[in-house]
Structure formats: structure tokens, C-alpha cells
Design a protein around this motif. Structure first.
Motif, PDB file in Angstrom:
ATOM      1  N   UNK A  18       4.675  28.368  -6.189  1.00 51.93           N
ATOM      2  CA  UNK A  18       4.990  29.011  -7.462  1.00 51.93           C
ATOM      3  C   UNK A  18       5.111  30.527  -7.286  1.00 51.93           C
ATOM      4  N   UNK A  19       4.179  31.126  -6.561  1.00 57.57           N
ATOM      5  CA  UNK A  19       4.213  32.572  -6.378  1.00 57.57           C
ATOM      6  C   UNK A  19       5.347  33.000  -5.454  1.00 57.57           C
ATOM      7  N   UNK A  20       5.755  32.129  -4.537  1.00 59.75           N
ATOM      8  CA  UNK A  20       6.920  32.436  -3.713  1.00 59.75           C
ATOM      9  C   UNK A  20       8.167  32.546  -4.585  1.00 59.75           C
ATOM     10  N   UNK A  21       8.294  31.652  -5.557  1.00 53.65           N
ATOM     11  CA  UNK A  21       9.449  31.707  -6.456  1.00 53.65           C
ATOM     12  C   UNK A  21       9.405  32.971  -7.314  1.00 53.65           C
ATOM     13  N   UNK A  22       8.201  33.337  -7.765  1.00 51.02           N
ATOM     14  CA  UNK A  22       8.057  34.570  -8.534  1.00 51.02           C
ATOM     15  C   UNK A  22       8.447  35.770  -7.675  1.00 51.02           C
ATOM     16  N   UNK A  23       8.015  35.759  -6.428  1.00 48.64           N
ATOM     17  CA  UNK A  23       8.335  36.860  -5.519  1.00 48.64           C
ATOM     18  C   UNK A  23       9.847  36.965  -5.307  1.00 48.64           C
ATOM     19  N   UNK A  24      10.507  35.837  -5.068  1.00 45.61           N
ATOM     20  CA  UNK A  24      11.950  35.848  -4.848  1.00 45.61           C
ATOM     21  C   UNK A  24      12.684  36.404  -6.063  1.00 45.61           C
ATOM     22  N   UNK A  25      12.209  36.037  -7.253  1.00 49.78           N
ATOM     23  CA  UNK A  25      12.834  36.548  -8.467  1.00 49.78           C
ATOM     24  C   UNK A  25      12.575  38.047  -8.613  1.00 49.78           C
ATOM     25  N   UNK A  26      11.368  38.483  -8.269  1.00 51.38           N
ATOM     26  CA  UNK A  26      11.012  39.895  -8.410  1.00 51.38           C
ATOM     27  C   UNK A  26      11.767  40.770  -7.409  1.00 51.38           C
ATOM     28  N   UNK A  27      12.047  40.230  -6.216  1.00 55.55           N
ATOM     29  CA  UNK A  27      12.723  41.008  -5.185  1.00 55.55           C
ATOM     30  C   UNK A  27      14.107  41.489  -5.628  1.00 55.55           C
ATOM     31  N   UNK A  28      14.721  40.763  -6.544  1.00 57.97           N
ATOM     32  CA  UNK A  28      16.052  41.167  -7.011  1.00 57.97           C
ATOM     33  C   UNK A  28      15.997  42.466  -7.798  1.00 57.97           C
ATOM     34  N   UNK A  29      14.822  42.806  -8.324  1.00 61.00           N
ATOM     35  CA  UNK A  29      14.684  44.007  -9.140  1.00 61.00           C
ATOM     36  C   UNK A  29      13.782  45.053  -8.460  1.00 61.00           C
ATOM     37  N   UNK A  30      13.530  44.871  -7.176  1.00 59.80           N
ATOM     38  CA  UNK A  30      12.616  45.763  -6.466  1.00 59.80           C
ATOM     39  C   UNK A  30      13.138  47.191  -6.448  1.00 59.80           C
ATOM     40  N   UNK A  31      12.258  48.126  -6.792  1.00 64.60           N
ATOM     41  CA  UNK A  31      12.621  49.550  -6.765  1.00 64.60           C
ATOM     42  C   UNK A  31      12.662  50.002  -5.317  1.00 64.60           C
ATOM     43  N   UNK A  32      13.787  50.479  -4.843  1.00 62.61           N
ATOM     44  CA  UNK A  32      13.912  50.901  -3.444  1.00 62.61           C
ATOM     45  C   UNK A  32      13.322  52.282  -3.246  1.00 62.61           C
TER      46      UNK A  32
END
Length: 240
Positions: A226-240
Motif C-alpha cells: 500500500x505504501x509503495x503505491x502511495x510513494x509511486x503516486x507521490x513521486x509524480x509531484x516530488x519537488x525537485x
């Protein structure tokens, strides 16, 4: 920051001794030249080209591993001794004694002591320190060295307390945001909201990674996935 304060405070704190490294010299391997004329087999079984070099290289690698192992043991022993020294020191509760405690603390330990004594470094502590500085500055015969020590200590502690507060906030903020995200019914909406506020940053991703590792180690595969899926979704909006 601690090094800057130590340099300007004279005898306030002792500076760290620089480590000196030992240089190694690598011997060059000998090479036996091949010959096609050997009727009596005198050169039979001669070392192959590069064999000595390889043996010397392997020996050096083994020596490096042994050196690394000894350095790890030394570092572990040093850490143990340092912790014992820290446990033996007991910060005083009285403000006037705490000032002297900081003045007697060596530079490498100042950051640790500031973090440990943070609950005591309140406005009344700095007010007392300001009074000490004022009394010393306007004394009939000011002790310039003592005055410099007190002023340097005050400036250092104010900066150090601010740094500790920022570090604490850096650790707490991702936990608050992660809790908000995991408890949200509409996680996509919360992700978009966090992305708009630039709240999806590297500390949040690192915290997710820690939770994934913890769940995996505890064999909680469903939670980890579950947290892997959350991480993958969050990575799309990661502040560089």
C-alpha cells in the motif's frame, strides 16, 4: 557553525585535531619475458605474464580489508567511549551553573549539549546571560577575555537553538504530512493539495521508504505494498 564559534572564542573551546593519513607505495611487479627457443625446457613453468602483479594486488586488497576492519573496530570503540563520557556529564539545573557548564564544554560536544539542554535554554536563560554580559562590560575593570567568552557563548547558543528547532521541524513535518495522507479517504485529492503547497519533498519520500522497509521487515506485505503505491503516486509531484 560550532567551528566558527570555537575559532572566535579564544580559550572557549578546544579545536579538533586533524587526522593524518599514511601513504602507501605500490611495488611494481616483475615480468618474465617469453622466449620461443627453449630446447632443454629451462623456462618451463615460468610465471605467467602479470601473475606477480595479480598476487601483489590481491595482497594489497586483503591488507585494505584488514585495515578497514580495524578502523571500524576503532570507530566503534571511540563511539562507546564518547557515549560513556556523555553519560558521565550531568548538566546543572541552575542557570548560572549552566553557563559555566557550556563554557567548559569542548567544541566537538557543543552541538550535542545544546540539543540535550534545549529545554533549559529558555528566555530566562538568555536574559541572565545578557545581564552577566552587561555587568562585565560596565565593570570598573572589565575582564575583556571573559566578556568575549560570554558574548561568543550567547551568540553561539542563539544560533544553535535556532538550528535545533529547524532540525526538529524537518523531522516532524514529514510525519504530520504522511499521517494526513495515509488517513485521507481521497488520497488523490490530498496529494494534489500537498503538491500545490510544495509539501511533497524528499523528506516525505524518505519517510515513506522507512515505513516500507519497516513493514517489509515485519512481514506486513499488504501495508508495504500500500505504501509503495502511495510513494509511486507521490513521486509524480516530488519537488525537485
Amino acid at each position: 557553525m560550532a567551528a566558527t564559534v570555537a575559532a572566535s572564542s579564544g580559550c572557549l573551546w578546544n579545536s579538533l585535531a586533524k587526522r593524518k593519513g599514511a601513504a602507501r607505495q605500490r611495488r611494481a611487479g616483475l615480468r618474465v619475458q617469453a622466449t620461443s627457443w627453449d630446447p632443454e625446457g629451462l623456462f618451463k613453468g615460468a610465471p605467467q605474464q602479470g601473475l606477480i602483479d595479480r598476487k601483489m594486488f590481491q595482497k594489497q586488497v586483503q591488507g585494505d580489508k584488514e585495515f578497514a576492519r580495524k578502523m571500524e573496530e576503532f570507530a566503534a570503540q571511540q563511539a562507546l567511549e564518547l557515549q560513556k563520557k556523555r553519560d558521565a556529564r550531568k548538566p546543572p539545573e541552575a542557570i548560572e551553573d549552566l553557563v559555566e557548564y557550556f563554557l567548559d564544554t569542548e567544541a566537538p560536544e557543543m552541538e550535542f549539549e545544546v540539543a540535550r539542554c534545549r529545554p533549559m535554554l529558555m528566555p530566562d536563560f538568555f536574559a541572565y546571560l545578557d545581564r552577566r554580559i552587561g555587568l562585565e562590560r560596565f565593570a570598573n575593570v572589565p575582564d575583556e577575555e571573559k566578556l568575549a567568552e560570554l558574548e561568543t557563548l550567547r551568540d553561539y547558543l542563539k544560533e544553535a537553538v535556532e538550528a535545533v528547532e529547524k532540525a526538529a521541524q524537518t523531522l516532524v513535518a514529514p510525519q504530520v504530512r504522511l499521517k494526513k495522507l495515509l488517513e485521507a479517504k481521497d488520497k488523490k485529492a490530498v496529494l494534489l493539495e500537498m503538491a500545490a503547497a510544495n509539501e511533497i519533498d524528499r523528506p516525505l519520500i524518505d519517510l515513506l521508504d522507512q515505513n516500507i522497509e519497516g513493514a517489509t521487515a515485519a512481514k506486513q506485505e499488504q501495508a508495504a505494498e500500500f505504501m509503495r503505491k502511495v510513494k509511486q503516486a507521490a513521486l509524480r509531484y516530488l519537488v525537485k
